[in-house]
Design a protein around this motif. Structure first.
Motif, PDB file in Angstrom:
ATOM      1  N   LEU A  64     -18.508  23.137  -3.472  1.00 25.06           N
ATOM      2  CA  LEU A  64     -18.646  22.943  -4.919  1.00 25.06           C
ATOM      3  C   LEU A  64     -18.972  24.299  -5.529  1.00 25.06           C
ATOM      4  N   THR A  67     -19.106  26.294 -11.007  1.00 26.82           N
ATOM      5  CA  THR A  67     -19.874  25.558 -12.029  1.00 26.82           C
ATOM      6  C   THR A  67     -21.156  26.313 -12.359  1.00 26.82           C
ATOM      7  N   HIS A  68     -21.873  26.730 -11.345  1.00 28.53           N
ATOM      8  CA  HIS A  68     -23.062  27.555 -11.559  1.00 28.53           C
ATOM      9  C   HIS A  68     -22.688  29.024 -11.404  1.00 28.53           C
ATOM     10  N   CYS A  75     -30.774  20.697  -4.583  1.00 29.33           N
ATOM     11  CA  CYS A  75     -29.762  19.646  -4.689  1.00 29.33           C
ATOM     12  C   CYS A  75     -30.397  18.316  -4.296  1.00 29.33           C
ATOM     13  N   THR A  86     -27.386  19.251  -8.899  1.00 33.01           N
ATOM     14  CA  THR A  86     -27.623  20.608  -8.388  1.00 33.01           C
ATOM     15  C   THR A  86     -28.309  21.432  -9.463  1.00 33.01           C
ATOM     16  N   ALA A  94     -26.349  20.564 -12.827  1.00 35.03           N
ATOM     17  CA  ALA A  94     -25.042  19.897 -12.838  1.00 35.03           C
ATOM     18  C   ALA A  94     -25.155  18.570 -12.096  1.00 35.03           C
ATOM     19  N   TRP A  96     -22.659  15.814 -10.137  1.00 33.95           N
ATOM     20  CA  TRP A  96     -21.345  15.625  -9.535  1.00 33.95           C
ATOM     21  C   TRP A  96     -21.190  14.174  -9.107  1.00 33.95           C
ATOM     22  N   GLU A 104     -16.493  15.461  -8.481  1.00 30.35           N
ATOM     23  CA  GLU A 104     -16.133  15.862  -9.836  1.00 30.35           C
ATOM     24  C   GLU A 104     -17.415  16.141 -10.617  1.00 30.35           C
ATOM     25  N   CYS A 105     -17.493  17.311 -11.251  1.00 29.30           N
ATOM     26  CA  CYS A 105     -18.656  17.615 -12.090  1.00 29.30           C
ATOM     27  C   CYS A 105     -18.534  16.826 -13.388  1.00 29.30           C
ATOM     28  N   THR A 108     -23.360  18.569 -17.321  1.00 30.19           N
ATOM     29  CA  THR A 108     -24.170  19.780 -17.177  1.00 30.19           C
ATOM     30  C   THR A 108     -25.351  19.669 -18.125  1.00 30.19           C
TER      31      THR A 108
END
Length: 350
Positions: A64, A67-68, A75, A86, A94, A96, A104-105, A108
């Motif tokens: 993953l 995203t970050h 986590c 996460t 985030a 997921w 899938e994210c 956020t």
């Protein structure tokens, strides 16, 4: 309990992260017929998902990323195993969605002023807690449509909050901090959350330096904390945990035992297994296992060291986590960039 025959054997070494591995989380409900699923997060800005193949080999099934944009520090899986949260030094958390195959994210979460250090789901999965270097603890409520609403911002800590952890079956939240304290939070039923107890060195035989982590036993009547002061402390509550109350009635955690002299540097992680074994990992690169002493002594329960694994990693051990599906399987994460899986052998759990 005979710990003399116990052995912690390295079974697998999981390599792939390009920086230190900060934290680990086992999926509590990987699905019918599925083997254990482990998430690891790192300074390389990624989260890796590890699965055990039918032949017993472990492999990284997913990475993953993108995203970050800074270290992923923590986590946590939701209780149903379908969501992974996460937390990152980029000040976001985030979420997921996991369908057993793909991630899938879907959200956020923003709001903390700086690094988010820890994330934890409530036992119902309806609430999410985060904490940060900004000294705050936030509680988020899960809304329809993958929305998350912050329902409470909890001030009280005077320094960086290192970890938040929900009680295993009550909406009671514990936070630990660089300010050396442990705080217990409870709601009043109207989305109002309050600190109902603070455990400090002065008042409650608490820690004398940064508290890094907290973990509950399966029954929820004890918790263990670990610290830069190189001790682990066991806490006990005499509250009636059979009734899901909040607020009054849970202001009763008391110091039960201090485990000292077993690690030579900061203890960064402690985790209580379903088999009632406490594992600790520290800056001295060692893993220790502790169990309750079955001596029947009148002064009450005590805990003893049953195994120490020196040089378990080449560098600091940041996290240890027992597998919920297999109480003999322990995962550890280190500054050396690896995750190791250990098999506990011998008579400890017999």
């Amino acid at each position: 309990m005979d710990g003399g025959a116990a052995e912690l054997r390295e079974a697998h070494r999981l390599a792939g992260h390009a920086d230190r591995v900060w934290a680990l989380a086992w999926n509590p409900a990987p699905g019918p017929g599925a083997g254990p699923v482990l998430a690891s997060c790192s300074g390389d800005k990624t989260v890796r998902i590890w699965k055990r193949a039918p032949d017993g080999a472990w492999h990284c099934s997913d990475v993953l990323e993108d995203t970050h944009n800074r270290t992923v520090r923590s986590c946590a899986w939701s209780p149903d195993g379908k969501l992974l949260a996460t937390a990152s030094f980029d000040a976001t958390t985030a979420v997921w969605r996991y369908d057993g195959a793909d991630f899938e994210c879907v959200a956020t979460l923003e709001g903390h002023e700086n690094e988010v250090k820890s994330v934890s789901w409530s036992p119902s999965g309806a609430l999410l807690a985060t904490c940060s270097r900004d000294k705050m603890v936030w509680i988020w409520e899960v809304q329809p449509g993958n929305e998350y609403e912050c329902i409470s911002v909890l001030p009280g800590h005077t320094q960086d909050v290192k970890m938040v952890q929900w009680h295993p079956f009550l909406d009671i939240l514990v936070s630990v901090s660089y300010d050396n304290s442990i705080r217990v939070w409870a709601g009043d039923g109207d989305d109002e959350w309050h600190c109902v107890q603070t455990l400090t060195e002065a008042d409650n035989c608490g820690h004398s330096s940064t508290v890094w982590a907290v973990s509950f036993n399966l029954k929820g009547d004890r918790m263990v904390t670990c610290s830069d002061d190189q001790t682990l402390k066991i806490w006990d509550t005499s509250a009636d945990l059979s009734q899901p109350k909040t607020g009054e009635g849970h202001e009763s955690w008391r110091h039960l035992s201090t485990l000292t002299g077993y690690h030579g540097r900061t203890i960064f992680s402690a985790h209580w297994s379903s088999g009632d074994i406490i594992a600790s990992g520290a800056g001295d690169d060692a893993i220790c296992l502790f169990a309750e002493e079955q001596s029947g002594m009148a002064e009450g329960p005590s805990y003893k060291l049953v195994l120490k694994k020196d040089k378990a990693h080449d560098m600091d051990i940041n996290c240890v986590r027992w597998c919920p599906q297999d109480p003999r399987l322990l995962a550890s994460a280190s500054d050396d960039g690896t995750v190791k899986l250990w098999e506990l052998r011998g008579s400890l759990l017999d």
